[in-house]
Motif scaffolding. Structure first.
Motif, PDB file in Angstrom:
ATOM      1  N   TYR A  37      39.296  15.822  10.216  1.00 23.34           N
ATOM      2  CA  TYR A  37      38.493  14.381  10.192  1.00 23.34           C
ATOM      3  C   TYR A  37      39.488  13.247  10.116  1.00 23.34           C
ATOM      4  O   TYR A  37      39.412  12.106  10.631  1.00 23.34           O
ATOM      5  N   ARG A  86      39.794  11.209  13.537  1.00 19.27           N
ATOM      6  CA  ARG A  86      38.527  10.580  13.526  1.00 19.27           C
ATOM      7  C   ARG A  86      38.935   9.015  13.519  1.00 19.27           C
ATOM      8  O   ARG A  86      39.702   8.441  13.096  1.00 19.27           O
ATOM      9  N   LYS A  87      37.929   7.959  14.109  1.00 13.66           N
ATOM     10  CA  LYS A  87      37.903   6.826  14.073  1.00 13.66           C
ATOM     11  C   LYS A  87      37.971   6.183  12.643  1.00 13.66           C
ATOM     12  O   LYS A  87      37.313   6.633  11.825  1.00 13.66           O
ATOM     13  N   ASN A 113      38.079  18.002  22.071  1.00 11.64           N
ATOM     14  CA  ASN A 113      37.056  17.407  21.485  1.00 11.64           C
ATOM     15  C   ASN A 113      36.068  18.116  20.741  1.00 11.64           C
ATOM     16  O   ASN A 113      35.648  17.791  19.632  1.00 11.64           O
ATOM     17  N   LYS A 143      37.900  18.416  17.207  1.00 13.32           N
ATOM     18  CA  LYS A 143      37.887  17.022  16.535  1.00 13.32           C
ATOM     19  C   LYS A 143      36.385  16.742  16.105  1.00 13.32           C
ATOM     20  O   LYS A 143      36.353  16.262  14.925  1.00 13.32           O
ATOM     21  N   TYR A 144      35.325  16.988  16.803  1.00 10.90           N
ATOM     22  CA  TYR A 144      34.194  16.458  16.757  1.00 10.90           C
ATOM     23  C   TYR A 144      33.121  17.374  15.885  1.00 10.90           C
ATOM     24  O   TYR A 144      32.104  16.971  15.229  1.00 10.90           O
TER      25      TYR A 144
END
Length: 138
Positions: free
Chosen positions: A23, A27-28, A57, A60-61
């Motif tokens: 994360y 992540r942004k 992804n 990542k998500y």
């Protein structure tokens, strides 16, 4: 607490840290948690600078949530020493139920968030893994 439960607890912490590092690294930085990091002086940008490769992804998500759920179940299970009573099972498995309900509510726009089948897959895999581990370590 028996050694096997301490090891289970430590594995839970490893999954918690791994999910958190994914994360933090990918992540942004507009997420609220990064404002908290800045507030307490945690330099997450240092972690981001040290990782210079991309990941799928899915990792990542979706994977961090599954890792966090597995960590929760292993840690709570180890605290209960994997004794399966009504209370311990409620403590261990109420979280996955709440998370799955939340994901379904996102699908129908009843709460904010992004519905994703991959998230549900990660949650289900986490529950299955926790059941296997808890029964083996019991």
């Amino acid at each position: 607490m028996a050694l096997r439960h301490k090891i289970q607890f430590m594995c839970g912490l490893v999954f918690l840290i791994l999910g958190s590092l994914i994360y933090i690294a990918y992540r942004k930085d507009t997420l609220i948690m990064f404002r908290w990091f800045n507030y307490v002086g945690f330099d997450f940008k240092l972690i981001r600078k040290s990782i210079n490769y991309s990941i799928p992804n899915f990792i990542k998500y979706s994977m961090p949530d599954g890792l966090w759920l597995l960590a929760y179940q292993l840690i709570v299970g180890s605290i209960w020493e994997n004794i399966l009573s009504k209370v311990s099972m409620f403590c261990i498995y109420s979280m996955p139920v709440v998370i799955l309900i939340e994901e379904i509510l996102q699908k129908f726009g009843l709460i904010d968030g992004t519905f994703d089948y991959k998230d549900i897959l990660c949650y289900i895999v986490s529950v299955i893994l926790s059941i296997i581990i808890i029964l083996k370590v019991k």
